[in-house]
Design an enzyme around this catalytic site. Structure first.
Site, PDB file in Angstrom:
ATOM      1  N   ARG A 179      -5.779 -11.576  16.085  1.00 20.80           N
ATOM      2  CA  ARG A 179      -5.829 -10.431  17.008  1.00 20.80           C
ATOM      3  C   ARG A 179      -7.201  -9.773  16.932  1.00 20.80           C
ATOM      4  O   ARG A 179      -7.696  -9.219  17.906  1.00 20.80           O
ATOM      5  CB  ARG A 179      -4.750  -9.401  16.648  1.00 20.80           C
ATOM      6  N   THR A 281      -5.251 -11.524  -4.543  1.00 18.22           N
ATOM      7  CA  THR A 281      -4.168 -10.807  -5.194  1.00 18.22           C
ATOM      8  C   THR A 281      -2.972 -11.734  -5.354  1.00 18.22           C
ATOM      9  O   THR A 281      -3.071 -12.940  -5.108  1.00 18.22           O
ATOM     10  CB  THR A 281      -3.878  -9.493  -4.419  1.00 18.22           C
ATOM     11  N   LYS A 285      -4.068 -15.238  -8.071  1.00 18.73           N
ATOM     12  CA  LYS A 285      -5.160 -14.921  -8.987  1.00 18.73           C
ATOM     13  C   LYS A 285      -5.459 -16.049  -9.979  1.00 18.73           C
ATOM     14  O   LYS A 285      -6.567 -16.170 -10.466  1.00 18.73           O
ATOM     15  CB  LYS A 285      -4.848 -13.638  -9.758  1.00 18.73           C
ATOM     16  N   ASN A 306      -9.957 -11.856  -9.322  1.00 18.50           N
ATOM     17  CA  ASN A 306      -9.513 -11.033  -8.193  1.00 18.50           C
ATOM     18  C   ASN A 306     -10.590 -10.965  -7.120  1.00 18.50           C
ATOM     19  O   ASN A 306     -10.402 -10.320  -6.101  1.00 18.50           O
ATOM     20  CB  ASN A 306      -9.106  -9.616  -8.641  1.00 18.50           C
ATOM     21  N   ASP A 321     -10.896  -6.277 -12.292  1.00 21.12           N
ATOM     22  CA  ASP A 321      -9.741  -5.460 -12.706  1.00 21.12           C
ATOM     23  C   ASP A 321      -9.905  -4.870 -14.109  1.00 21.12           C
ATOM     24  O   ASP A 321      -9.484  -3.735 -14.362  1.00 21.12           O
ATOM     25  CB  ASP A 321      -8.455  -6.302 -12.702  1.00 21.12           C
ATOM     26  N   ALA A 345       3.111  -7.496 -19.228  1.00 24.25           N
ATOM     27  CA  ALA A 345       2.324  -8.632 -19.705  1.00 24.25           C
ATOM     28  C   ALA A 345       2.001  -9.562 -18.537  1.00 24.25           C
ATOM     29  O   ALA A 345       1.803 -10.760 -18.714  1.00 24.25           O
ATOM     30  CB  ALA A 345       3.096  -9.385 -20.793  1.00 24.25           C
ATOM     31  N   TYR A 430      -0.426   2.209  -7.590  1.00 21.27           N
ATOM     32  CA  TYR A 430      -1.098   3.160  -6.685  1.00 21.27           C
ATOM     33  C   TYR A 430      -0.271   3.479  -5.449  1.00 21.27           C
ATOM     34  O   TYR A 430      -0.670   4.294  -4.629  1.00 21.27           O
ATOM     35  CB  TYR A 430      -2.493   2.653  -6.290  1.00 21.27           C
ATOM     36  N   GLY A 451      -2.878   5.317 -10.282  1.00 19.26           N
ATOM     37  CA  GLY A 451      -3.512   4.008 -10.107  1.00 19.26           C
ATOM     38  C   GLY A 451      -4.574   3.947  -9.014  1.00 19.26           C
ATOM     39  O   GLY A 451      -5.294   2.948  -8.922  1.00 19.26           O
ATOM     40  N   GLN A 458     -11.931  -1.019  -8.628  1.00 18.39           N
ATOM     41  CA  GLN A 458     -12.034  -2.477  -8.502  1.00 18.39           C
ATOM     42  C   GLN A 458     -12.527  -2.868  -7.112  1.00 18.39           C
ATOM     43  O   GLN A 458     -13.295  -3.809  -6.949  1.00 18.39           O
ATOM     44  CB  GLN A 458     -10.742  -3.200  -8.906  1.00 18.39           C
TER      45      GLN A 458
HETATM   46  P1  NAP Z   1       2.985  -9.281 -12.318  1.00 19.41           P
HETATM   47  O1  NAP Z   1       1.983 -10.264 -12.794  1.00 19.41           O
HETATM   48  O2  NAP Z   1       4.074  -9.715 -11.423  1.00 19.41           O
HETATM   49  O3  NAP Z   1       3.647  -8.581 -13.609  1.00 19.41           O
HETATM   50  C1  NAP Z   1       4.717  -7.684 -13.475  1.00 19.41           C
HETATM   51  C2  NAP Z   1       4.999  -7.050 -14.828  1.00 19.41           C
HETATM   52  O4  NAP Z   1       6.031  -6.068 -14.625  1.00 19.41           O
HETATM   53  C3  NAP Z   1       5.544  -8.030 -15.870  1.00 19.41           C
HETATM   54  O5  NAP Z   1       5.127  -7.625 -17.140  1.00 19.41           O
HETATM   55  C4  NAP Z   1       7.061  -7.869 -15.713  1.00 19.41           C
HETATM   56  O6  NAP Z   1       7.791  -8.182 -16.893  1.00 19.41           O
HETATM   57  C5  NAP Z   1       7.157  -6.388 -15.501  1.00 19.41           C
HETATM   58  N1  NAP Z   1       8.397  -6.045 -14.819  1.00 19.41           N
HETATM   59  C6  NAP Z   1       8.746  -6.374 -13.545  1.00 19.41           C
HETATM   60  N2  NAP Z   1       9.982  -5.896 -13.277  1.00 19.41           N
HETATM   61  C7  NAP Z   1      10.412  -5.261 -14.415  1.00 19.41           C
HETATM   62  C8  NAP Z   1      11.599  -4.559 -14.751  1.00 19.41           C
HETATM   63  N3  NAP Z   1      12.591  -4.415 -13.870  1.00 19.41           N
HETATM   64  N4  NAP Z   1      11.696  -4.008 -15.983  1.00 19.41           N
HETATM   65  C9  NAP Z   1      10.675  -4.124 -16.875  1.00 19.41           C
HETATM   66  N5  NAP Z   1       9.528  -4.802 -16.608  1.00 19.41           N
HETATM   67  C10 NAP Z   1       9.399  -5.346 -15.384  1.00 19.41           C
HETATM   68  O7  NAP Z   1       2.267  -8.068 -11.537  1.00 19.41           O
HETATM   69  P2  NAP Z   1       0.797  -7.481 -11.810  1.00 19.41           P
HETATM   70  O8  NAP Z   1      -0.207  -8.119 -10.955  1.00 19.41           O
HETATM   71  O9  NAP Z   1       0.563  -7.462 -13.271  1.00 19.41           O
HETATM   72  O10 NAP Z   1       0.961  -5.992 -11.236  1.00 19.41           O
HETATM   73  C11 NAP Z   1       1.725  -5.027 -11.924  1.00 19.41           C
HETATM   74  C12 NAP Z   1       1.570  -3.677 -11.231  1.00 19.41           C
HETATM   75  O11 NAP Z   1       0.222  -3.249 -11.315  1.00 19.41           O
HETATM   76  C13 NAP Z   1       1.907  -3.721  -9.755  1.00 19.41           C
HETATM   77  O12 NAP Z   1       2.644  -2.566  -9.436  1.00 19.41           O
HETATM   78  C14 NAP Z   1       0.566  -3.665  -9.082  1.00 19.41           C
HETATM   79  O13 NAP Z   1       0.610  -3.036  -7.807  1.00 19.41           O
HETATM   80  C15 NAP Z   1      -0.236  -2.828 -10.055  1.00 19.41           C
HETATM   81  N6  NAP Z   1      -1.677  -3.114  -9.954  1.00 19.41           N
HETATM   82  C16 NAP Z   1      -2.507  -2.073  -9.699  1.00 19.41           C
HETATM   83  C17 NAP Z   1      -3.862  -2.300  -9.601  1.00 19.41           C
HETATM   84  C18 NAP Z   1      -4.782  -1.164  -9.281  1.00 19.41           C
HETATM   85  O14 NAP Z   1      -5.904  -1.420  -8.857  1.00 19.41           O
HETATM   86  N7  NAP Z   1      -4.373   0.068  -9.485  1.00 19.41           N
HETATM   87  C19 NAP Z   1      -4.386  -3.589  -9.776  1.00 19.41           C
HETATM   88  C20 NAP Z   1      -3.511  -4.635 -10.066  1.00 19.41           C
HETATM   89  C21 NAP Z   1      -2.144  -4.376 -10.158  1.00 19.41           C
HETATM   90  P3  NAP Z   1       8.280  -9.687 -17.209  1.00 19.41           P
HETATM   91  O15 NAP Z   1       7.135 -10.363 -17.872  1.00 19.41           O
HETATM   92  O16 NAP Z   1       9.447  -9.498 -18.060  1.00 19.41           O
HETATM   93  O17 NAP Z   1       8.622 -10.290 -15.864  1.00 19.41           O
END
Ligand code: NAP
Length: 494
Positions: A179, A281, A285, A306, A321, A345, A430, A451, A458
């Site tokens: 678009r 993202t 990644k 990233n 990041d 993690a 965020y 966040g 970043q």
């Molecule tokens: P990811 O790789 O999918 O990891 C998700 C994490 O959350 C894992 O440790 C997972 O645990 C845990 N989790 C998910 N559901 C859960 C639950 N119900 N109870 C407890 N733990 C739970 O995602 P990611 O890339 O690391 O991103 C994580 C967050 O950071 C997202 O919300 C993202 O938007 C945010 N983020 C922000 C920025 C920023 O610039 N501010 C940058 C990157 C990411 P398990 O290992 O047990 O699955």
């Protein structure tokens, strides 16, 4: 923008009065206003068409083509619109509109085809067939992009058509770049609703965003393309933040949302759209790593990128990041020797833990799946503890790097309020800007950090890698907080 590309503002209002008001308030940048007559419940055609303003395009989409009209009503309405003197008339391929197509009336005809389920395998054959019926009419082909590569097929179709004879683009999240780039590729028109107005097709980009954010009227063959690769990507703030910054510095780059489920799906876009840089993202990644020629230290240590920049045909991966994740903490206190408790993690936790260790902090990890916390602890030099030990656990800072509490699940929190014992709580989520965790931590007297600071940091680091220019931080902050871009000042065309 090529002179021949008509800007058509789409009105999909459900009452005559609402459509009349919207018509009279049409965006000054629209050349034509499309009236979706099939969507008006109490249609008073005479009242609607008597309004004086921009040229009108009368469209009565049949149910078969995703609209609301019954076949019998459709033809009668189109005839009345034609007699009332509308300037443009939309007719549907395959709906036996021959009489209207070739008949009397001064309206310019548009013979259209919509496929809401996918993109036909042979677009060229479809176009040839439509062209045969169309006579002097414009041909319009709009299909749903199932795969990212459908964009390229649409581009090739546009490039092969006679100039000014074809309108074509893809619907859906994967179709958004088409678009934005359709005028560059030779589309005879673009269609867009006003911001906040009802959508009439998936993946529509508001007219204000096309002009004020994507500066669609000034995209040319020399414009360099950037984008964010992910799945899903519809919620991403990155196009808003990066385009606002590019526009503020008047740089001839555009930053597109690029949705692809797998790397295999995305690779044709990487070479054929001649992208010069990418934000990467979830879930790409790590899966993008084998396609890169070089990694910076941070990406190598973390094992994820990233950011990718393309220099000639060489792809270099970066990770902004880790640095961005620690920056909001470092600006408030020294991290050397500080104790951080990190929840999560996943990819973001991994970057943060590496960043914190690099700053000389001590890190204790907690994760729902303990084995992932142990693996990350082993590879980073942090330690891990079982989730249950979080109750009352006191560190200098508690960092949430899980996705718990992120929109749409904003009522969730990773830890009960009564467990929070650290004086500083930092949530890297965020969206929303303030999570339930932060609200509850503040109520318990903790200092809280959201966040958005990390997000902007970043993105700013990416911007500098993409363009070599200092990022306009204030502009990026305001865009991340939802401020709409204002129309770019008229500058000389590049
Ligand atoms: P990811 O790789 O999918 O990891 C998700 C994490 O959350 C894992 O440790 C997972 O645990 C845990 N989790 C998910 N559901 C859960 C639950 N119900 N109870 C407890 N733990 C739970 O995602 P990611 O890339 O690391 O991103 C994580 C967050 O950071 C997202 O919300 C993202 O938007 C945010 N983020 C922000 C920025 C920023 O610039 N501010 C940058 C990157 C990411 P398990 O290992 O047990 O699955």
């Amino acid at each position: 923008m090529p002179a021949r590309c008509l800007v058509i503002q789409v009105l999909a209002c459900d009452t005559t009065d609402a459509m009349r008001r919207a018509y009279l308030a049409a965006d000054p940048r629209a050349d034509v206003v499309e009236l979706r007559l099939d969507l008006v419940r109490n249609l008073d055609l005479d009242r609607l068409l008597s309004a004086r303003g921009k040229p009108k395009l009368a469209t009565v989409r049949s149910r078969q083509q995703g609209g609301g009209a019954r076949p019998a009503d459709r033809e009668a309405l189109l005839r009345r619109a034609l007699e009332a003197g509308v300037e443009y008339l939309d007719l549907e391929f395959g709906e036996h509109d021959q009489a209207l197509l070739k008949g009397q009336g001064r309206a310019r005809r548009i013979l259209s085809y919509h496929d809401f389920n996918g993109t036909p395998a042979d677009l060229q054959a479809l176009h040839r067939e439509m062209r045969q019926d169309a006579g002097e009419a414009l041909v319009k082909i709009v299909t749903f992009a199932d795969a990212a590569s459908d964009l390229l097929r649409m581009r090739d179709l546009l490039r092969s058509a006679a100039p000014g004879s074809l309108v074509a683009f893809c619907m859906g999240a994967k179709g958004i770049p088409s678009r934005i780039l359709a005028p560059l590729w030779g589309s005879a028109a673009l269609y867009a609703p006003a911001r906040g107005a009802a959508d009439s097709a998936p993946g529509q980009v508001p007219l204000e965003d096309l002009f004020d954010l994507y500066r669609v009227d000034r995209i040319g063959p020399g414009t360099r393309l950037l984008g964010v690769l992910g799945f899903p990507i519809g919620h991403s703030l990155s196009p808003r933040v990066h385009n606002a910054a590019l526009g503020a510095l008047d740089l001839d780059y555009r930053y597109l949302p690029l949705e692809a489920r797998t790397m295999a799906e995305f690779l044709p876009l990487l070479s054929e759209l001649r992208l010069s840089g990418l934000s990467v993202t979830l879930p790409h990644k790590e899966t993008i790593l084998p396609h890169l020629d070089a990694l910076d230290d941070s990406a190598r240590r973390i094992g994820a990128v990233n950011t990718v920049i393309k220099i000639w045909n060489r792809l270099e991966g970066f990770n902004t990041d880790a640095e961005a994740g620690v920056a909001p903490l470092r600006s408030r206190r020294t991290l050397q020797g500080a104790h951080a408790a990190v929840l999560g993690a996943g990819g973001a936790a991994r970057a943060l833990v590496h960043g914190l260790m690099q700053e000389g902090a001590r890190v204790t990890l907690f994760n729902r799946t303990p084995s992932r916390a142990r693996d990350l602890a082993r590879s980073s030099g942090a330690r891990s503890l079982p989730w249950s030990r979080l109750r009352g656990f006191r560190a200098d800072v508690l960092v949430n790097a899980t996705s718990v509490g992120m929109a749409p699940d904003i009522d969730r929190t990773p830890v009960p309020a009564s467990w929070i014992a650290s004086p500083v709580v930092y949530d890297i989520i965020y969206n929303p800007a303030e999570t339930r965790l932060l609200r509850e931590a503040r109520a318990r007297g903790a200092e809280v950090i959201g966040g958005l600071e990390m997000f902007v940091a970043q993105a700013a680091a990416q911007f500098e890698l993409f363009t070599g220019r200092a990022a306009p931080l204030e502009v990026m902050h305001r865009a991340a907080q939802g401020e709409q871009p204002s129309p770019p000042a008229r500058r000389r065309r590049r």
